[in-house]
Write a protein that holds these residues in place. Structure first.
Motif, PDB file in Angstrom:
ATOM      1  N   GLY A  16      36.603  49.713  47.186  1.00 22.60           N
ATOM      2  CA  GLY A  16      35.686  48.448  47.393  1.00 22.60           C
ATOM      3  C   GLY A  16      36.769  47.368  47.514  1.00 22.60           C
ATOM      4  N   GLN A  17      37.681  47.351  46.660  1.00 24.32           N
ATOM      5  CA  GLN A  17      38.722  46.086  46.726  1.00 24.32           C
ATOM      6  C   GLN A  17      39.536  46.435  47.935  1.00 24.32           C
ATOM      7  OE1 GLN A  17      40.317  47.080  42.786  1.00 24.32           O
ATOM      8  NE2 GLN A  17      39.831  44.972  42.064  1.00 24.32           N
ATOM      9  N   ALA A  18      39.895  47.541  48.293  1.00 24.26           N
ATOM     10  CA  ALA A  18      40.809  47.920  49.539  1.00 24.26           C
ATOM     11  C   ALA A  18      39.875  47.451  50.870  1.00 24.26           C
ATOM     12  CB  ALA A  18      41.098  49.179  49.696  1.00 24.26           C
ATOM     13  N   LEU A  19      38.675  47.754  50.774  1.00 29.48           N
ATOM     14  CA  LEU A  19      37.819  47.636  51.917  1.00 29.48           C
ATOM     15  C   LEU A  19      37.618  46.211  52.163  1.00 29.48           C
ATOM     16  CD1 LEU A  19      35.895  48.565  54.231  1.00 29.48           C
ATOM     17  CD2 LEU A  19      33.795  48.383  52.372  1.00 29.48           C
ATOM     18  N   ALA A  20      37.509  45.232  51.164  1.00 30.89           N
ATOM     19  CA  ALA A  20      37.475  43.818  51.139  1.00 30.89           C
ATOM     20  C   ALA A  20      38.644  43.431  51.809  1.00 30.89           C
ATOM     21  CB  ALA A  20      37.155  43.279  49.713  1.00 30.89           C
ATOM     22  N   PHE A  21      39.963  43.744  51.189  1.00 30.90           N
ATOM     23  CA  PHE A  21      41.252  43.207  51.870  1.00 30.90           C
ATOM     24  C   PHE A  21      41.360  43.789  53.216  1.00 30.90           C
ATOM     25  CE2 PHE A  21      43.184  44.448  47.362  1.00 30.90           C
ATOM     26  CZ  PHE A  21      42.435  43.193  46.879  1.00 30.90           C
ATOM     27  N   GLN A  22      40.836  45.033  53.731  1.00 27.82           N
ATOM     28  CA  GLN A  22      41.038  45.433  55.130  1.00 27.82           C
ATOM     29  C   GLN A  22      40.120  44.432  55.911  1.00 27.82           C
ATOM     30  OE1 GLN A  22      38.884  48.793  56.581  1.00 27.82           O
ATOM     31  NE2 GLN A  22      40.797  49.753  56.773  1.00 27.82           N
ATOM     32  N   ARG A  23      39.134  44.022  55.656  1.00 21.97           N
ATOM     33  CA  ARG A  23      38.084  43.208  56.411  1.00 21.97           C
ATOM     34  C   ARG A  23      38.528  42.039  56.430  1.00 21.97           C
ATOM     35  NH1 ARG A  23      31.719  45.405  55.784  1.00 21.97           N
ATOM     36  NH2 ARG A  23      32.148  47.477  56.665  1.00 21.97           N
ATOM     37  N   SER A  24      38.983  41.505  55.459  1.00 17.89           N
ATOM     38  CA  SER A  24      39.752  40.307  55.459  1.00 17.89           C
ATOM     39  C   SER A  24      40.875  39.959  56.275  1.00 17.89           C
ATOM     40  CB  SER A  24      39.958  39.629  54.017  1.00 17.89           C
ATOM     41  OG  SER A  24      40.972  40.399  53.516  1.00 17.89           O
ATOM     42  N   GLY A  25      41.507  41.257  56.580  1.00 11.29           N
ATOM     43  CA  GLY A  25      42.704  41.054  57.711  1.00 11.29           C
ATOM     44  C   GLY A  25      44.028  40.540  56.896  1.00 11.29           C
ATOM     45  N   THR A  26      43.996  40.912  55.544  1.00  9.99           N
ATOM     46  CA  THR A  26      45.293  40.601  54.821  1.00  9.99           C
ATOM     47  C   THR A  26      45.921  41.709  54.754  1.00  9.99           C
ATOM     48  OG1 THR A  26      44.221  41.033  52.714  1.00  9.99           O
ATOM     49  CG2 THR A  26      43.948  38.703  53.421  1.00  9.99           C
ATOM     50  N   ASP A  27      47.207  41.790  54.224  1.00 11.15           N
ATOM     51  CA  ASP A  27      47.901  42.974  53.651  1.00 11.15           C
ATOM     52  C   ASP A  27      48.134  43.386  52.328  1.00 11.15           C
ATOM     53  OD1 ASP A  27      49.535  40.962  52.764  1.00 11.15           O
ATOM     54  OD2 ASP A  27      51.510  41.664  53.556  1.00 11.15           O
ATOM     55  N   ARG A  28      46.880  42.798  51.702  1.00 11.64           N
ATOM     56  CA  ARG A  28      46.806  43.201  50.101  1.00 11.64           C
ATOM     57  C   ARG A  28      46.502  44.631  50.114  1.00 11.64           C
ATOM     58  NH1 ARG A  28      42.289  38.762  48.464  1.00 11.64           N
ATOM     59  NH2 ARG A  28      42.842  39.725  46.516  1.00 11.64           N
ATOM     60  N   VAL A  29      46.669  45.214  48.941  1.00  8.58           N
ATOM     61  CA  VAL A  29      46.367  46.613  48.577  1.00  8.58           C
ATOM     62  C   VAL A  29      45.923  46.555  47.211  1.00  8.58           C
ATOM     63  CG1 VAL A  29      48.348  47.603  50.240  1.00  8.58           C
ATOM     64  CG2 VAL A  29      48.918  46.811  47.682  1.00  8.58           C
ATOM     65  N   ALA A  30      45.370  47.862  47.128  1.00 11.67           N
ATOM     66  CA  ALA A  30      44.645  48.283  45.881  1.00 11.67           C
ATOM     67  C   ALA A  30      45.520  49.622  45.583  1.00 11.67           C
ATOM     68  CB  ALA A  30      42.961  48.524  45.876  1.00 11.67           C
ATOM     69  N   VAL A  31      45.619  49.648  44.204  1.00 17.31           N
ATOM     70  CA  VAL A  31      46.069  50.830  43.404  1.00 17.31           C
ATOM     71  C   VAL A  31      45.155  51.146  42.099  1.00 17.31           C
ATOM     72  CG1 VAL A  31      48.126  51.760  41.895  1.00 17.31           C
ATOM     73  CG2 VAL A  31      48.693  49.965  43.528  1.00 17.31           C
ATOM     74  N   ALA A  32      44.841  52.522  42.436  1.00 20.75           N
ATOM     75  CA  ALA A  32      44.059  53.351  41.652  1.00 20.75           C
ATOM     76  C   ALA A  32      44.757  54.212  40.774  1.00 20.75           C
ATOM     77  CB  ALA A  32      42.820  53.688  42.626  1.00 20.75           C
ATOM     78  N   VAL A  33      44.706  54.137  39.517  1.00 15.86           N
ATOM     79  CA  VAL A  33      45.278  55.079  38.543  1.00 15.86           C
ATOM     80  C   VAL A  33      44.210  55.766  37.899  1.00 15.86           C
ATOM     81  CG1 VAL A  33      46.932  54.889  36.599  1.00 15.86           C
ATOM     82  CG2 VAL A  33      46.933  52.959  38.217  1.00 15.86           C
ATOM     83  N   THR A  34      44.844  57.125  37.612  1.00 18.21           N
ATOM     84  CA  THR A  34      44.094  58.182  36.709  1.00 18.21           C
ATOM     85  C   THR A  34      44.942  59.064  36.134  1.00 18.21           C
ATOM     86  OG1 THR A  34      41.885  59.245  36.662  1.00 18.21           O
ATOM     87  CG2 THR A  34      43.339  59.634  38.487  1.00 18.21           C
ATOM     88  N   ALA A  36      50.247  39.309  42.617  1.00 21.29           N
ATOM     89  CA  ALA A  36      48.905  38.979  41.688  1.00 21.29           C
ATOM     90  C   ALA A  36      47.791  39.147  42.883  1.00 21.29           C
ATOM     91  CB  ALA A  36      48.933  37.460  41.240  1.00 21.29           C
ATOM     92  N   ALA A  37      48.064  39.132  44.013  1.00 22.94           N
ATOM     93  CA  ALA A  37      47.006  38.988  45.035  1.00 22.94           C
ATOM     94  C   ALA A  37      46.524  40.564  45.271  1.00 22.94           C
ATOM     95  CB  ALA A  37      47.245  38.630  46.234  1.00 22.94           C
ATOM     96  N   ASP A  38      47.274  41.710  44.749  1.00 21.48           N
ATOM     97  CA  ASP A  38      47.122  42.943  44.870  1.00 21.48           C
ATOM     98  C   ASP A  38      46.075  43.306  43.552  1.00 21.48           C
ATOM     99  OD1 ASP A  38      48.480  43.246  47.135  1.00 21.48           O
ATOM    100  OD2 ASP A  38      50.295  43.531  46.031  1.00 21.48           O
ATOM    101  N   ALA A  39      45.543  44.458  43.901  1.00 18.51           N
ATOM    102  CA  ALA A  39      44.543  45.079  42.994  1.00 18.51           C
ATOM    103  C   ALA A  39      44.819  46.073  42.130  1.00 18.51           C
ATOM    104  CB  ALA A  39      43.068  45.070  43.515  1.00 18.51           C
ATOM    105  N   VAL A  40      44.849  46.402  40.725  1.00 17.25           N
ATOM    106  CA  VAL A  40      45.063  47.497  40.147  1.00 17.25           C
ATOM    107  C   VAL A  40      44.101  48.072  39.213  1.00 17.25           C
ATOM    108  CG1 VAL A  40      46.433  48.569  38.397  1.00 17.25           C
ATOM    109  CG2 VAL A  40      47.431  46.911  39.889  1.00 17.25           C
ATOM    110  N   THR A  41      43.382  49.207  39.037  1.00 21.51           N
ATOM    111  CA  THR A  41      42.426  49.770  38.427  1.00 21.51           C
ATOM    112  C   THR A  41      42.965  50.741  37.691  1.00 21.51           C
ATOM    113  OG1 THR A  41      41.567  51.335  39.972  1.00 21.51           O
ATOM    114  CG2 THR A  41      40.637  49.188  40.184  1.00 21.51           C
ATOM    115  N   ALA A  42      43.050  50.789  36.322  1.00 24.50           N
ATOM    116  CA  ALA A  42      43.878  51.522  35.430  1.00 24.50           C
ATOM    117  C   ALA A  42      42.826  52.284  34.655  1.00 24.50           C
ATOM    118  CB  ALA A  42      44.633  50.620  34.400  1.00 24.50           C
ATOM    119  N   THR A  43      43.403  53.108  33.733  1.00 25.52           N
ATOM    120  CA  THR A  43      42.567  53.905  33.074  1.00 25.52           C
ATOM    121  C   THR A  43      42.332  53.471  31.526  1.00 25.52           C
ATOM    122  OG1 THR A  43      44.457  55.130  31.777  1.00 25.52           O
ATOM    123  CG2 THR A  43      43.860  55.862  33.993  1.00 25.52           C
ATOM    124  N   HIS A  44      41.804  54.322  30.663  1.00 28.22           N
ATOM    125  CA  HIS A  44      41.591  54.294  29.158  1.00 28.22           C
ATOM    126  C   HIS A  44      42.834  54.047  28.618  1.00 28.22           C
ATOM    127  CE1 HIS A  44      42.137  58.349  29.389  1.00 28.22           C
ATOM    128  NE2 HIS A  44      42.648  58.527  28.233  1.00 28.22           N
TER     129      HIS A  44
END
Length: 326
Positions: free
Chosen positions: A132-150, A65-73
């Motif tokens: 943007g989410q991935a950049l925030a995760f990187q700068r916070s020093g966590t191992d969280r990831v973002a998945v971008a779907v299209t 739940a800490a990881d991010a997903v951006t999905a499509t229509h």
């Protein structure tokens, strides 16, 4: 894979399919005898993900739940697989005040901050926010990831290429995922895209790219596992394209007169294909199938009942939650 992991993938696929079939039923229930896209309890366009369940199930099995997903229509499969609140999501689709967006967004604009999920009706729109989410995760020093779907059609948009370039330059923890269902609305991929696989485009940005064939949930699971582990380890982005299947139309009401492959589509349905595979391997039997279907049906019907029982927004509040107060 362990038997339990395989059953978990199957369970997710069953839940997605059950949900989409129920939404299909409710969407068309009061649009007869003549189809009217603006009529009924669920007015407007509806894009359902039947046939694309393996992509969401295989990818989201690796996420928290800490990881991010951006999905499509066409977002429901990823929303469900990533754990979006099913009651509030359904209420949003029905345009009710208990929905994720208080009934303002509808099915193409689902936002659940609790699991960092979002989607949009704009093609390739989800790629820049994922950066943007991935950049925030990187700068916070966590191992969280973002998945971008299209979709494969959106891989020709400028936002797709700009996002791959910047993610590679900054080595961001993001996985780009392309769902190739062969059709960009009514245009076949062969008529719109100069490469046979969008995964080949990864080389232009110096990142790994892989194409998964056959709509295989276990192959998606394997490819996503490697890409996400790489992202979590700080090794940068990856691109995955999955050759999946759109079993139904681009939208509900789509006559699909442009499709020459319709006769063979039912035979490529990934749900019975995976079910048969699990049965043959001894991991699944009639009792388990019945149990998964019953549990999914219960959960889905409860969400639909919740939506129907929820109030509609008061027209007097139309501008609320739209504009910020000074």
């Amino acid at each position: 894979m362990e038997a339990q992991d395989r059953l978990d993938l199957y369970r997710t696929m069953v839940l997605i399919r059950t949900y989409e079939e129920a939404i299909l039923r409710e969407y068309h229930a009061d649009k007869k005898p003549v189809f009217d896209i603006g009529a009924g309890l669920v007015p407007g366009e509806m894009h359902l993900s039947v046939g694309q369940e393996p992509v969401a199930a295989g990818v989201c099995a690796h996420l928290t739940a800490a990881d991010a997903v951006t999905a499509t229509h066409r977002p429901h499969h990823f929303a469900i697989a990533h754990g979006v609140d099913l009651n509030r999501m359904t209420a949003e689709i029905f345009g009710r005040t208990t929905g994720l967006g208080r009934g303002r967004g509808g099915h193409m604009h689902l936002f659940d901050p609790a699991v960092h999920f979002s989607c949009s009706g704009i093609i390739a729109e989800g790629y820049p926010p994922a950066l943007g989410q991935a950049l925030a995760f990187q700068r916070s020093g966590t191992d969280r990831v973002a998945v971008a779907v299209t979709g494969e059609g959106a891989a020709n948009q400028g936002a797709f290429h700009e996002s791959l370039n910047l993610a590679a330059l900054w080595q961001l923890p993001v996985v780009f995922l392309v769902e190739d269902n062969d059709w960009g609305i009514s245009v076949p991929r062969s008529a719109s895209t100069c490469v046979t696989s969008n995964a080949d485009r990864a080389a232009g940005y110096g990142i790994p790219g892989v194409r998964v064939e056959d709509n295989s949930v276990e192959a998606v699971h394997e490819a996503a596992g490697k890409a996400l582990a790489r992202a979590r380890a700080g090794e940068g982005p990856s691109l995955i394209e999955v050759h999946t299947l759109r079993l139904w139309g681009h939208f509900e009401g789509d006559a699909q007169g442009y499709r020459s492959d319709l006769d063979g589509v039912p035979g490529r349905d990934p749900l019975p294909t995976y079910e048969n595979q699990l049965r043959a391997d001894g991991d699944l039997d009639d009792a388990k199938v019945a149990g998964f279907r019953a549990a999914a049906g219960e959960r889905v019907e409860a969400a639909i009942a919740f939506a129907k029982e929820s109030p509609e927004p008061d027209p007097a509040t139309a501008l609320e939650f739209v504009f910020a107060r000074a």
